[in-house]
Motif scaffolding. Structure first.
Motif, PDB file in Angstrom:
ATOM      1  N   MET A 382      35.770  62.988   3.827  1.00  0.00           N
ATOM      2  CA  MET A 382      37.221  62.808   3.737  1.00  0.00           C
ATOM      3  C   MET A 382      37.904  62.859   5.101  1.00  0.00           C
ATOM      4  O   MET A 382      39.118  62.990   5.172  1.00  0.00           O
ATOM      5  CB  MET A 382      37.810  63.899   2.836  1.00  0.00           C
ATOM      6  N   THR A 383      37.127  62.769   6.177  1.00  0.00           N
ATOM      7  CA  THR A 383      37.690  62.893   7.511  1.00  0.00           C
ATOM      8  C   THR A 383      37.896  61.518   8.131  1.00  0.00           C
ATOM      9  O   THR A 383      36.933  60.760   8.257  1.00  0.00           O
ATOM     10  CB  THR A 383      36.758  63.740   8.411  1.00  0.00           C
ATOM     11  N   PRO A 384      39.122  61.181   8.533  1.00  0.00           N
ATOM     12  CA  PRO A 384      39.363  59.906   9.219  1.00  0.00           C
ATOM     13  C   PRO A 384      38.600  59.875  10.553  1.00  0.00           C
ATOM     14  O   PRO A 384      38.234  60.932  11.082  1.00  0.00           O
ATOM     15  CB  PRO A 384      40.874  59.918   9.451  1.00  0.00           C
ATOM     16  N   PRO A 385      38.365  58.691  11.118  1.00  0.00           N
ATOM     17  CA  PRO A 385      38.880  57.413  10.637  1.00  0.00           C
ATOM     18  C   PRO A 385      37.994  56.693   9.625  1.00  0.00           C
ATOM     19  O   PRO A 385      38.422  55.766   8.985  1.00  0.00           O
ATOM     20  CB  PRO A 385      38.960  56.582  11.928  1.00  0.00           C
ATOM     21  N   PHE A 386      36.708  57.124   9.485  1.00  0.00           N
ATOM     22  CA  PHE A 386      35.794  56.343   8.652  1.00  0.00           C
ATOM     23  C   PHE A 386      35.137  57.155   7.553  1.00  0.00           C
ATOM     24  O   PHE A 386      33.981  56.932   7.208  1.00  0.00           O
ATOM     25  CB  PHE A 386      34.714  55.697   9.534  1.00  0.00           C
ATOM     26  N   GLY A 387      35.836  58.141   7.013  1.00  0.00           N
ATOM     27  CA  GLY A 387      35.274  58.932   5.926  1.00  0.00           C
ATOM     28  C   GLY A 387      34.900  58.064   4.735  1.00  0.00           C
ATOM     29  O   GLY A 387      35.647  57.159   4.344  1.00  0.00           O
ATOM     30  N   TYR A 388      33.749  58.356   4.151  1.00  0.00           N
ATOM     31  CA  TYR A 388      33.198  57.545   3.053  1.00  0.00           C
ATOM     32  C   TYR A 388      34.171  57.457   1.882  1.00  0.00           C
ATOM     33  O   TYR A 388      34.430  56.386   1.337  1.00  0.00           O
ATOM     34  CB  TYR A 388      31.875  58.193   2.625  1.00  0.00           C
ATOM     35  N   ASN A 389      34.749  58.614   1.492  1.00  0.00           N
ATOM     36  CA  ASN A 389      35.665  58.633   0.355  1.00  0.00           C
ATOM     37  C   ASN A 389      36.960  57.874   0.636  1.00  0.00           C
ATOM     38  O   ASN A 389      37.603  57.362  -0.286  1.00  0.00           O
ATOM     39  CB  ASN A 389      36.001  60.080  -0.035  1.00  0.00           C
ATOM     40  N   LEU A 390      37.367  57.816   1.897  1.00  0.00           N
ATOM     41  CA  LEU A 390      38.606  57.126   2.244  1.00  0.00           C
ATOM     42  C   LEU A 390      38.515  55.643   1.873  1.00  0.00           C
ATOM     43  O   LEU A 390      39.462  55.067   1.315  1.00  0.00           O
ATOM     44  CB  LEU A 390      38.900  57.279   3.732  1.00  0.00           C
ATOM     45  N   PHE A 391      37.377  55.039   2.166  1.00  0.00           N
ATOM     46  CA  PHE A 391      37.234  53.615   1.887  1.00  0.00           C
ATOM     47  C   PHE A 391      36.965  53.345   0.410  1.00  0.00           C
ATOM     48  O   PHE A 391      37.362  52.294  -0.116  1.00  0.00           O
ATOM     49  CB  PHE A 391      36.130  53.029   2.765  1.00  0.00           C
ATOM     50  N   LEU A 392      36.296  54.292  -0.264  1.00  0.00           N
ATOM     51  CA  LEU A 392      36.158  54.148  -1.710  1.00  0.00           C
ATOM     52  C   LEU A 392      37.529  54.163  -2.379  1.00  0.00           C
ATOM     53  O   LEU A 392      37.816  53.354  -3.273  1.00  0.00           O
ATOM     54  CB  LEU A 392      35.290  55.277  -2.268  1.00  0.00           C
ATOM     55  N   MET A 393      38.389  55.079  -1.944  1.00  0.00           N
ATOM     56  CA  MET A 393      39.736  55.159  -2.509  1.00  0.00           C
ATOM     57  C   MET A 393      40.537  53.895  -2.191  1.00  0.00           C
ATOM     58  O   MET A 393      41.259  53.382  -3.039  1.00  0.00           O
ATOM     59  CB  MET A 393      40.443  56.402  -1.987  1.00  0.00           C
ATOM     60  N   ARG A 394      40.406  53.389  -0.985  1.00  0.00           N
ATOM     61  CA  ARG A 394      41.143  52.178  -0.611  1.00  0.00           C
ATOM     62  C   ARG A 394      40.719  51.000  -1.481  1.00  0.00           C
ATOM     63  O   ARG A 394      41.553  50.175  -1.884  1.00  0.00           O
ATOM     64  CB  ARG A 394      40.887  51.857   0.870  1.00  0.00           C
ATOM     65  N   ALA A 395      39.431  50.939  -1.815  1.00  0.00           N
ATOM     66  CA  ALA A 395      38.938  49.841  -2.643  1.00  0.00           C
ATOM     67  C   ALA A 395      39.433  49.940  -4.079  1.00  0.00           C
ATOM     68  O   ALA A 395      39.610  48.918  -4.754  1.00  0.00           O
ATOM     69  CB  ALA A 395      37.414  49.822  -2.621  1.00  0.00           C
ATOM     70  N   MET A 396      39.690  51.167  -4.577  1.00  0.00           N
ATOM     71  CA  MET A 396      40.041  51.365  -5.983  1.00  0.00           C
ATOM     72  C   MET A 396      41.531  51.586  -6.209  1.00  0.00           C
ATOM     73  O   MET A 396      42.002  51.465  -7.341  1.00  0.00           O
ATOM     74  CB  MET A 396      39.278  52.575  -6.547  1.00  0.00           C
ATOM     75  N   ALA A 397      42.267  51.928  -5.163  1.00  0.00           N
ATOM     76  CA  ALA A 397      43.681  52.269  -5.334  1.00  0.00           C
ATOM     77  C   ALA A 397      44.536  51.020  -5.496  1.00  0.00           C
ATOM     78  O   ALA A 397      44.173  49.933  -5.027  1.00  0.00           O
ATOM     79  CB  ALA A 397      44.163  53.074  -4.131  1.00  0.00           C
ATOM     80  N   PRO A 398      45.697  51.155  -6.155  1.00  0.00           N
ATOM     81  CA  PRO A 398      46.611  50.019  -6.274  1.00  0.00           C
ATOM     82  C   PRO A 398      47.230  49.663  -4.926  1.00  0.00           C
ATOM     83  O   PRO A 398      47.196  50.471  -3.986  1.00  0.00           O
ATOM     84  CB  PRO A 398      47.682  50.529  -7.256  1.00  0.00           C
ATOM     85  N   PRO A 399      47.841  48.461  -4.808  1.00  0.00           N
ATOM     86  CA  PRO A 399      48.354  48.002  -3.507  1.00  0.00           C
ATOM     87  C   PRO A 399      49.419  48.904  -2.896  1.00  0.00           C
ATOM     88  O   PRO A 399      49.541  48.959  -1.665  1.00  0.00           O
ATOM     89  CB  PRO A 399      48.938  46.614  -3.830  1.00  0.00           C
ATOM     90  N   GLU A 400      50.204  49.607  -3.737  1.00  0.00           N
ATOM     91  CA  GLU A 400      51.280  50.440  -3.168  1.00  0.00           C
ATOM     92  C   GLU A 400      50.750  51.647  -2.399  1.00  0.00           C
ATOM     93  O   GLU A 400      51.506  52.297  -1.663  1.00  0.00           O
ATOM     94  CB  GLU A 400      52.230  50.913  -4.264  1.00  0.00           C
ATOM     95  N   ILE A 401      49.470  51.985  -2.550  1.00  0.00           N
ATOM     96  CA  ILE A 401      48.870  53.079  -1.774  1.00  0.00           C
ATOM     97  C   ILE A 401      48.149  52.469  -0.580  1.00  0.00           C
ATOM     98  O   ILE A 401      47.131  51.801  -0.728  1.00  0.00           O
ATOM     99  CB  ILE A 401      47.905  53.901  -2.638  1.00  0.00           C
ATOM    100  N   THR A 402      48.692  52.687   0.602  1.00  0.00           N
ATOM    101  CA  THR A 402      48.151  52.097   1.819  1.00  0.00           C
ATOM    102  C   THR A 402      47.076  52.996   2.414  1.00  0.00           C
ATOM    103  O   THR A 402      46.916  54.158   2.028  1.00  0.00           O
ATOM    104  CB  THR A 402      49.260  51.883   2.853  1.00  0.00           C
ATOM    105  N   ILE A 403      46.358  52.467   3.393  1.00  0.00           N
ATOM    106  CA  ILE A 403      45.332  53.260   4.056  1.00  0.00           C
ATOM    107  C   ILE A 403      45.969  54.425   4.801  1.00  0.00           C
ATOM    108  O   ILE A 403      45.370  55.509   4.919  1.00  0.00           O
ATOM    109  CB  ILE A 403      44.498  52.372   5.008  1.00  0.00           C
ATOM    110  N   ARG A 404      47.199  54.248   5.289  1.00  0.00           N
ATOM    111  CA  ARG A 404      47.901  55.354   5.957  1.00  0.00           C
ATOM    112  C   ARG A 404      48.198  56.473   4.952  1.00  0.00           C
ATOM    113  O   ARG A 404      48.064  57.656   5.282  1.00  0.00           O
ATOM    114  CB  ARG A 404      49.190  54.837   6.583  1.00  0.00           C
ATOM    115  N   ASP A 405      48.604  56.087   3.738  1.00  0.00           N
ATOM    116  CA  ASP A 405      48.831  57.094   2.690  1.00  0.00           C
ATOM    117  C   ASP A 405      47.547  57.872   2.392  1.00  0.00           C
ATOM    118  O   ASP A 405      47.574  59.091   2.209  1.00  0.00           O
ATOM    119  CB  ASP A 405      49.331  56.431   1.407  1.00  0.00           C
ATOM    120  N   ILE A 406      46.433  57.153   2.332  1.00  0.00           N
ATOM    121  CA  ILE A 406      45.156  57.786   2.016  1.00  0.00           C
ATOM    122  C   ILE A 406      44.771  58.771   3.107  1.00  0.00           C
ATOM    123  O   ILE A 406      44.317  59.889   2.826  1.00  0.00           O
ATOM    124  CB  ILE A 406      44.068  56.708   1.822  1.00  0.00           C
ATOM    125  N   TYR A 407      44.960  58.388   4.363  1.00  0.00           N
ATOM    126  CA  TYR A 407      44.660  59.299   5.471  1.00  0.00           C
ATOM    127  C   TYR A 407      45.536  60.545   5.407  1.00  0.00           C
ATOM    128  O   TYR A 407      45.054  61.667   5.591  1.00  0.00           O
ATOM    129  CB  TYR A 407      44.875  58.591   6.811  1.00  0.00           C
TER     130      TYR A 407
END
Length: 441
Positions: A382-407
């Motif tokens: 879960m640690t930026p910039p390339f945490g494994y879970n961060l990109f899994l969430m980005r792939a599954m989250a709706p468009p209104e949740i940005t990568i900045r929100d996830i970080y």
């Protein structure tokens, strides 16, 4: 050529191959075999790979791996996991942040069914996330909740990652699972406390459900409770005989797989598609882990033959004069760095031939260290910039949740996990009490 230089060359070659996109087991196994051939010739090089394969085939607890993976996929593919969220939705929706707290409970139970963080992330993102956003939960809060909760899958038994660690570190799987249980539940409790306090201070982050949504009547509430607790019953049927010494670990895993299959059949959800998907996924993941373990064993055998571990130990303790605790903390920090571009299994098999013997030589308990490694992997996920879970969430989250929100969403949860790691490091008995109690009977 000095053995230390050979060890460095092996690591650098392996990392270079991984950066080119090669599969983890391919890169590690290739380096191990080539190094063995150059060091000991045709006969010795072949023997190392062959002995690693035989050791893997003879490791009886490995049979637990397909059993638990099959159990998890049957419960998730048959939608039995969906009933869990409906139960939490009705029973906890009246609390501020109640659905977020229920999501953590859902993730704990999913972890106990599957043992993989990816399964928790998939179920949380597809079931919980839309419901939480629809009920005006803060998007940063819910995104962080799902990522943090899904990370419990590699700590709460039956953790597949701890099976891999057990094989590489040559430690009992049952002890490692029991060692991960209390720290995993402790971390889930810490998440719940954080959510409850934040939503108490700022109710807009997690508003309670309206009375109309919660008022479904006691018959429906009890029905959902029975349906939602079915996975808990399956887990209890599987683990209670093992904890009491009535069955072995492999026998308990078979009981869990059979119980999940029968539950899906009795609920009328064991269709041909569900069965085929569960079997295919079980075979795919089991084979992947077997190849990784085989490559790691071969790599470790070469390292043992080189004496590289002893050389590194002398460098840290005698030449540099580092305290064992300083060395341990540096190891954990290296996992955080590697977690920015590798997953948990890759991190383990790359450094295990060096770290695991070194930890033992420094006088630390290898079962306890397995828990520390797993928690650190959760943080690295879960640690930026390339945490494994961060990109899994980005792939599954709706468009209104940005990568900045996830970080931004994971910052407080990473803080909670670092606190949990520090507590387990300072008080090892949190991890060791349960396995000592069960295996000491």
């Amino acid at each position: 050529m000095p053995y230390e230089l050979i060890a460095i060359l092996m690591f650098s070659t392996m990392m270079l191959m991984l950066l080119t996109g090669q599969r983890v087991f391919g890169a590690i196994g290739f380096v191990a075999v080539i190094a063995a051939l150059f060091l000991w010739g045709d006969r010795g090089g072949y023997d190392i790979g062959f002995s690693a394969a035989i050791k893997l085939m003879r490791w009886y607890p490995l049979l637990t791996l397909p059993m638990f993976i099959f159990m998890g996929y049957v419960l998730s593919e048959s939608k039995i996991a969906d009933d869990l969220y409906k139960m939490f939705h009705v029973w906890m929706g009246g609390l501020r942040g109640g659905l977020a707290i229920g999501t953590i409970g859902l993730m704990v139970l999913i972890s106990a069914m599957n043992g993989l963080s990816v399964a928790g992330m998939a179920i949380g993102a597809t079931i919980a996330l839309p419901e939480l956003l629809k009920r005006n939960y803060d998007k940063l809060m819910v995104t962080g909740v799902i990522q943090a909760g899904s990370s419990l899958g590699i700590l709460v038994p039956p953790s597949v990652v701890l099976v891999l660690y057990a094989m590489i570190a040559r430690q009992p799987v049952g002890q490692l699972w029991l060692a991960g249980a209390i720290p995993g539940l402790m971390m889930a409790t810490m998440f719940i406390i954080y959510i409850a306090i934040r939503c108490r201070l700022n109710p807009d982050l997690g508003p309670a459900l309206s009375a109309e949504e919660r008022d479904v009547g006691w018959p429906e509430k009890l029905r959902l409770l029975r349906a939602g607790l079915l996975p808990v019953v399956i887990f209890a049927v599987m683990m209670v005989p093992f904890v009491n010494g009535w069955t072995s670990l492999v026998e308990s895993s078979a009981i869990g797989a059979i119980a999940a299959f029968l539950a899906a059949v009795l609920k009328g959800r064991m269709t041909r598609a569900v069965f085929e998907t569960s079997v295919r996924q079980t075979l795919a993941i089991t084979c992947m882990f077997m190849w990784i373990i085989l490559a790691a064993l071969a790599f470790g055998a070469v390292f043992d033959g080189l004496g590289a571990v002893k050389a590194i130990e002398n460098l840290f303790t005698e030449q540099w004069g580092l305290n064992p605790w300083v060395i341990l903390i540096l190891m954990q920090l290296s996992f955080l760095v590697m977690g920015t571009f590798l997953d948990d299994t890759a991190m383990l098999v790359i450094v295990a031939p060096l770290y695991v013997p070194l930890v033992g030589a420094l006088g630390f308990d290898l079962v306890w260290y397995g828990v520390l490694y797993t928690i650190t992997c959760q943080i690295a996920y879960m640690t930026p910039p390339f945490g494994y879970n961060l990109f899994l969430m980005r792939a599954m989250a709706p468009p209104e949740i940005t990568i900045r929100d996830i970080y931004r969403s994971i910052i407080p949860f990473v803080g909670v996990m670092v606190l949990a790691l520090a507590v387990v490091m300072v008080f090892p008995q949190i991890a060791l009490w349960l396995p000592d109690y069960v295996y000491g009977k």
